[in-house]
Design a protein around this motif. Structure first.
Motif, short mmCIF file in Angstrom:
data_model
loop_
_atom_site.label_atom_id
_atom_site.label_comp_id
_atom_site.label_asym_id
_atom_site.label_seq_id
_atom_site.Cartn_x
_atom_site.Cartn_y
_atom_site.Cartn_z
N CYS A 83 -5.04 7.17 -5.40
CA CYS A 83 -3.36 7.70 -4.99
C CYS A 83 -3.34 8.64 -3.74
CB CYS A 83 -2.72 8.33 -6.21
SG CYS A 83 -0.94 8.89 -5.76
N ASP A 84 -4.23 9.59 -3.51
CA ASP A 84 -4.22 10.62 -2.51
C ASP A 84 -4.59 9.96 -1.27
OD1 ASP A 84 -3.72 12.76 -4.16
OD2 ASP A 84 -5.90 12.83 -4.73
N ILE A 85 -5.54 9.10 -1.35
CA ILE A 85 -6.04 8.54 0.01
C ILE A 85 -4.88 7.51 0.36
CG2 ILE A 85 -7.74 6.84 0.97
CD1 ILE A 85 -9.84 8.42 -0.58
N VAL A 86 -4.39 6.62 -0.38
CA VAL A 86 -3.42 5.66 0.13
C VAL A 86 -2.18 6.38 0.67
CG1 VAL A 86 -1.58 3.79 -0.96
CG2 VAL A 86 -4.34 3.81 -1.54
N THR A 87 -1.89 7.46 -0.09
CA THR A 87 -0.65 8.22 0.26
C THR A 87 -0.76 8.89 1.76
OG1 THR A 87 0.04 8.97 -2.02
CG2 THR A 87 0.68 10.35 -0.28
N GLU A 88 -2.16 9.32 1.95
CA GLU A 88 -2.39 10.20 3.28
C GLU A 88 -2.38 8.85 4.22
OE1 GLU A 88 -6.22 12.03 2.95
OE2 GLU A 88 -5.55 13.29 1.28
N MET A 89 -3.06 7.77 3.81
CA MET A 89 -3.04 6.64 4.75
C MET A 89 -1.64 6.15 5.39
SD MET A 89 -6.49 4.91 3.78
CE MET A 89 -6.42 3.59 4.81
N THR A 90 -0.92 5.92 4.25
CA THR A 90 0.44 5.66 4.56
C THR A 90 1.39 6.44 5.56
OG1 THR A 90 0.46 4.82 2.37
CG2 THR A 90 2.71 5.05 3.45
N LEU A 91 1.10 7.93 5.11
CA LEU A 91 1.88 8.79 6.26
C LEU A 91 1.04 8.91 7.67
CD1 LEU A 91 2.56 11.55 3.45
CD2 LEU A 91 4.06 9.67 4.38
N SER A 92 0.01 8.82 7.77
CA SER A 92 -0.84 8.75 9.03
C SER A 92 -0.71 7.53 9.86
CB SER A 92 -2.16 9.06 8.87
OG SER A 92 -2.71 8.09 8.23
N GLY A 93 -0.22 6.22 9.06
CA GLY A 93 -0.22 4.97 9.76
C GLY A 93 -1.55 3.99 9.70
N GLU A 94 -2.40 4.81 9.09
CA GLU A 94 -3.87 3.93 8.79
C GLU A 94 -3.73 2.89 8.14
OE1 GLU A 94 -7.34 7.09 8.33
OE2 GLU A 94 -5.15 8.21 8.25
N LEU A 95 -2.83 2.90 6.98
CA LEU A 95 -2.73 1.84 6.10
C LEU A 95 -2.01 0.61 6.76
CD1 LEU A 95 -2.95 1.07 2.87
CD2 LEU A 95 -0.56 1.45 2.97
N ASP A 96 -1.05 0.79 7.80
CA ASP A 96 -0.46 -0.26 8.79
C ASP A 96 -1.67 -0.80 9.25
OD1 ASP A 96 1.36 1.59 8.08
OD2 ASP A 96 2.73 1.01 9.62
N GLU A 97 -2.48 0.15 9.89
CA GLU A 97 -3.77 -0.34 10.79
C GLU A 97 -4.72 -1.15 10.19
OE1 GLU A 97 -5.69 2.99 12.63
OE2 GLU A 97 -3.81 3.68 13.33
N LEU A 98 -4.83 -0.86 8.77
CA LEU A 98 -5.75 -1.68 8.15
C LEU A 98 -5.21 -3.02 7.37
CD1 LEU A 98 -8.31 -1.64 6.12
CD2 LEU A 98 -6.90 -0.81 4.20
N PHE A 99 -3.83 -3.12 7.32
CA PHE A 99 -3.18 -4.33 6.96
C PHE A 99 -2.99 -5.11 8.25
CE2 PHE A 99 -0.44 -2.38 3.34
CZ PHE A 99 -1.50 -2.49 2.31
N ASP A 100 -2.98 -4.59 9.42
CA ASP A 100 -3.13 -5.36 10.73
C ASP A 100 -4.65 -5.96 10.72
OD1 ASP A 100 -0.43 -4.81 11.50
OD2 ASP A 100 -0.91 -3.22 12.56
N LYS A 101 -5.53 -5.17 10.55
CA LYS A 101 -6.79 -5.87 10.78
C LYS A 101 -7.16 -6.73 9.81
CE LYS A 101 -10.40 -2.93 9.72
NZ LYS A 101 -11.07 -1.77 9.59
N LYS A 102 -6.94 -6.69 8.86
CA LYS A 102 -6.97 -7.74 7.57
C LYS A 102 -6.14 -8.77 7.52
CE LYS A 102 -10.57 -4.78 5.82
NZ LYS A 102 -11.97 -5.39 5.48
N GLY A 103 -5.14 -8.86 8.24
CA GLY A 103 -4.27 -9.88 8.33
C GLY A 103 -3.07 -10.07 7.12
N VAL A 104 -3.09 -8.55 6.51
CA VAL A 104 -1.89 -8.65 5.49
C VAL A 104 -0.76 -8.34 6.04
CG1 VAL A 104 -1.47 -7.13 3.31
CG2 VAL A 104 -3.87 -7.96 4.00
N ALA A 105 0.38 -9.23 5.53
CA ALA A 105 1.81 -8.98 5.76
C ALA A 105 2.43 -7.96 5.18
CB ALA A 105 2.51 -10.26 5.73
N TYR A 106 3.34 -7.33 5.95
CA TYR A 106 4.11 -6.10 5.59
C TYR A 106 5.15 -5.79 6.49
CZ TYR A 106 1.90 -3.03 9.17
OH TYR A 106 1.42 -2.74 10.26
N ASP A 107 6.01 -4.88 5.78
CA ASP A 107 7.34 -4.57 6.90
C ASP A 107 7.18 -3.39 7.37
OD1 ASP A 107 9.78 -3.91 7.66
OD2 ASP A 107 10.83 -4.51 5.73
N LYS A 108 6.88 -3.40 8.80
CA LYS A 108 6.66 -2.23 9.45
C LYS A 108 7.76 -1.28 9.50
CE LYS A 108 4.07 -0.27 12.87
NZ LYS A 108 2.56 0.03 12.76
#
Lengths: 119, 85
Positions: A83-108
């Motif tokens: 939970c903590d890591i996913v929350t931090e990555m969401t707020l920092s934009g790292e989760l978007d980067e991860l999804f971009d890199k892995k080809g996972v679709a999401y609503d930017k």
């Protein structure tokens, strides 16, 4: 099939998997709820695995990931964090980067809205 | 020893932090799964230590889990971590 083989199959055959307490529509723990809410809001397609419904998975996932707590997020077979890591990555934009890199679709736009609301 | 003191002691010994706060947040989770009367179930740790400088997020959390040990982690219900280098 051993529990580790079951888990491996889950995380390798599904792009995004959230091991959680409860389900994505009815979470039963605040920490699981937070991660599910982020993924729901960002429109990510994911598989939810309710560890409360399967004691073997509940214990097995902790060993498999070498991580003692639930929830646990996997993207394309790779452990991302709890939970903590996913929350931090969401707020920092790292989760978007991860999804971009892995080809996972999401609503930017939705991801940006989460960040605006928490800035 | 209170669990929060035990957590602080173990983390001080392992990482020599410049800053550490261990907060028992159990009351915020009153009535939730895993909560018990009297507290000691839900903790938040804020820690800053140069020892974390070369670690990514996963490695930082794993190092803290290892320092606390499975017995202590098994005893508490929730551990929120805010880690800085």
């Amino acid at each position: 099939m051993s529990v580790h083989d079951r888990i491996r199959e889950m995380v390798e055959n599904n792009d995004v998997v959230l091991f959680m307490k409860g389900t994505k529509t009815m979470p039963q723990c605040g920490f699981s709820s937070r991660v599910a809410s982020v993924l729901n809001y960002m429109g990510v397609e994911y598989t939810d695995v309710n560890v409360l419904a399967d004691e073997e998975i509940r214990q097995g996932i902790k060993e498999y990931s070498d991580w003692p707590t639930i929830p646990q997020l996997y993207v394309k077979g790779e452990f991302v964090g709890g939970c903590d890591i996913v929350t931090e990555m969401t707020l920092s934009g790292e989760l978007d980067e991860l999804f971009d890199k892995k080809g996972v679709a999401y609503d930017k736009d939705a991801a940006n809205k989460i960040r605006e609301a928490n800035s | 020893m209170a669990t929060s003191d035990e957590i602080e002691q173990k983390l001080r010994a392992a990482f020599a932090p410049e800053h550490i706060e261990v907060i028992d947040e159990s009351e915020l989770h009153r009535g939730h799964a895993g909560w018990r009367e009297g507290g000691g179930t839900h903790f938040r740790v804020r820690i800053r230590a140069s020892a974390f400088a070369d670690m990514n997020r996963l490695a930082r959390h794993r190092a803290i889990h290892a320092a606390l040990g499975t017995e202590l982690i098994g005893r508490i219900h929730a551990l929120a971590l805010e880690v800085e280098a």
